[in-house]
Design an enzyme around this catalytic site. Sequence first.
Site, PDB file in Angstrom:
ATOM      1  N   ASP A  70       5.030  63.787  63.732  1.00 17.26           N
ATOM      2  CA  ASP A  70       6.289  64.378  63.292  1.00 17.26           C
ATOM      3  C   ASP A  70       6.220  64.825  61.826  1.00 17.26           C
ATOM      4  O   ASP A  70       5.269  64.523  61.113  1.00 17.26           O
ATOM      5  CB  ASP A  70       7.456  63.395  63.502  1.00 17.26           C
ATOM      6  CG  ASP A  70       7.093  61.955  63.125  1.00 17.26           C
ATOM      7  OD1 ASP A  70       6.132  61.766  62.359  1.00 17.26           O
ATOM      8  OD2 ASP A  70       7.762  61.030  63.591  1.00 17.26           O
ATOM      9  N   ASP A 139      15.247  50.591  66.152  1.00 16.30           N
ATOM     10  CA  ASP A 139      16.099  50.926  67.305  1.00 16.30           C
ATOM     11  C   ASP A 139      15.263  51.386  68.501  1.00 16.30           C
ATOM     12  O   ASP A 139      15.775  51.952  69.461  1.00 16.30           O
ATOM     13  CB  ASP A 139      17.125  52.011  66.933  1.00 16.30           C
ATOM     14  CG  ASP A 139      16.462  53.301  66.458  1.00 16.30           C
ATOM     15  OD1 ASP A 139      15.196  53.371  66.440  1.00 16.30           O
ATOM     16  OD2 ASP A 139      17.186  54.248  66.112  1.00 16.30           O
ATOM     17  N   HIS A 141      12.838  53.690  68.577  1.00 24.59           N
ATOM     18  CA  HIS A 141      12.379  55.095  68.671  1.00 24.59           C
ATOM     19  C   HIS A 141      10.877  55.205  68.412  1.00 24.59           C
ATOM     20  O   HIS A 141      10.313  54.438  67.640  1.00 24.59           O
ATOM     21  CB  HIS A 141      13.187  56.022  67.762  1.00 24.59           C
ATOM     22  CG  HIS A 141      12.905  55.918  66.295  1.00 24.59           C
ATOM     23  ND1 HIS A 141      13.772  55.332  65.402  1.00 24.59           N
ATOM     24  CD2 HIS A 141      11.859  56.346  65.554  1.00 24.59           C
ATOM     25  CE1 HIS A 141      13.271  55.403  64.184  1.00 24.59           C
ATOM     26  NE2 HIS A 141      12.101  56.015  64.236  1.00 24.59           N
ATOM     27  N   GLU A 146      14.801  59.708  68.811  1.00 27.69           N
ATOM     28  CA  GLU A 146      15.904  58.798  68.550  1.00 27.69           C
ATOM     29  C   GLU A 146      16.582  58.398  69.859  1.00 27.69           C
ATOM     30  O   GLU A 146      16.363  59.035  70.899  1.00 27.69           O
ATOM     31  CB  GLU A 146      16.911  59.514  67.632  1.00 27.69           C
ATOM     32  CG  GLU A 146      16.342  59.932  66.283  1.00 27.69           C
ATOM     33  CD  GLU A 146      16.250  58.774  65.288  1.00 27.69           C
ATOM     34  OE1 GLU A 146      15.986  57.626  65.708  1.00 27.69           O
ATOM     35  OE2 GLU A 146      16.447  59.012  64.094  1.00 27.69           O
TER      36      GLU A 146
END
Length: 268
Positions: A70, A139, A141, A146
Amino acid sequence: MRVIIQRDYELVSKWAAHYVAQRIAGHPANVPFVMGLPTGSTPLGMYQELIRLNSEGAVSFRNVVTFNMDEYVGIPADDARSYHRFMWDNLFSHIDIKKENVHILDGMAHDLEGECARYEASIRAAGGIDLFVGGVGSDGHIAFNEPGSSLSSRTRIKTLTRDTKKANARFFDGDPDKVPSHALTVGVATITDAREVLILVSGIEKARALAHAVEMGVNHIWTVSCLQLHPKAILVCDEDSTEELRVGTVRYFKEIEADNLENWKSRL
Ligand code: GLP
């Protein structure tokens, strides 16, 4: 899925680096070994160990092609906060990789959608990814997929959550509002298309994500859970990150990996 439980971060890093080195060494010399690579704090120890192995001649990256996961939108490649700079500063400048074999998404591209399509095409042209290495957000990801990201997603532009901006604020003067709102990221399916996936997990703040990855159902909120559908996925984690796993789960994976881990330690 293999779950490798190591005592601490240092051993997670070493195990992952040696696994990567072994895969590269075992690959036919006339075919490039294609890797997916992450940024973040977690892979830093693995990168340091790979640099050491490379300097000692134990592994060479001359036949390795890389695709990073990314990049932020709107941060130039030469900016210290870009993932381009992160990768060159923390790995590529210190190993014998060929510059033309490094691929990182261009978050400054005028046509961001075109950039994402081009990236997917380059991965295909390289013959697909042999080994995708990643970290995980607290979380759950992976890359910047996400919560709520489609499990069949491909490289695309994503809006970052408040939690992710807070977690990455340490690179932006501690201010979440300075973290870009968008990033280009490979999709969940781009990762699971790889022939092998290795995810590094360290620290108690990743404990819920690890529990979702290993013990709970596959779902698009905890995107790391996609590993359950992968034929060759490995989670390498430290003791702290196993805090939310059942005692029986930890014991089970320690037992079935015991011989492998003993052999590995004796080779260090
Ligand atoms: C960012 C990156 C992810 C990384 C995550 C966790 O969101 N895009 O690829 O896994 O941070 O980073 P860290 O390893 O610093 O906890």
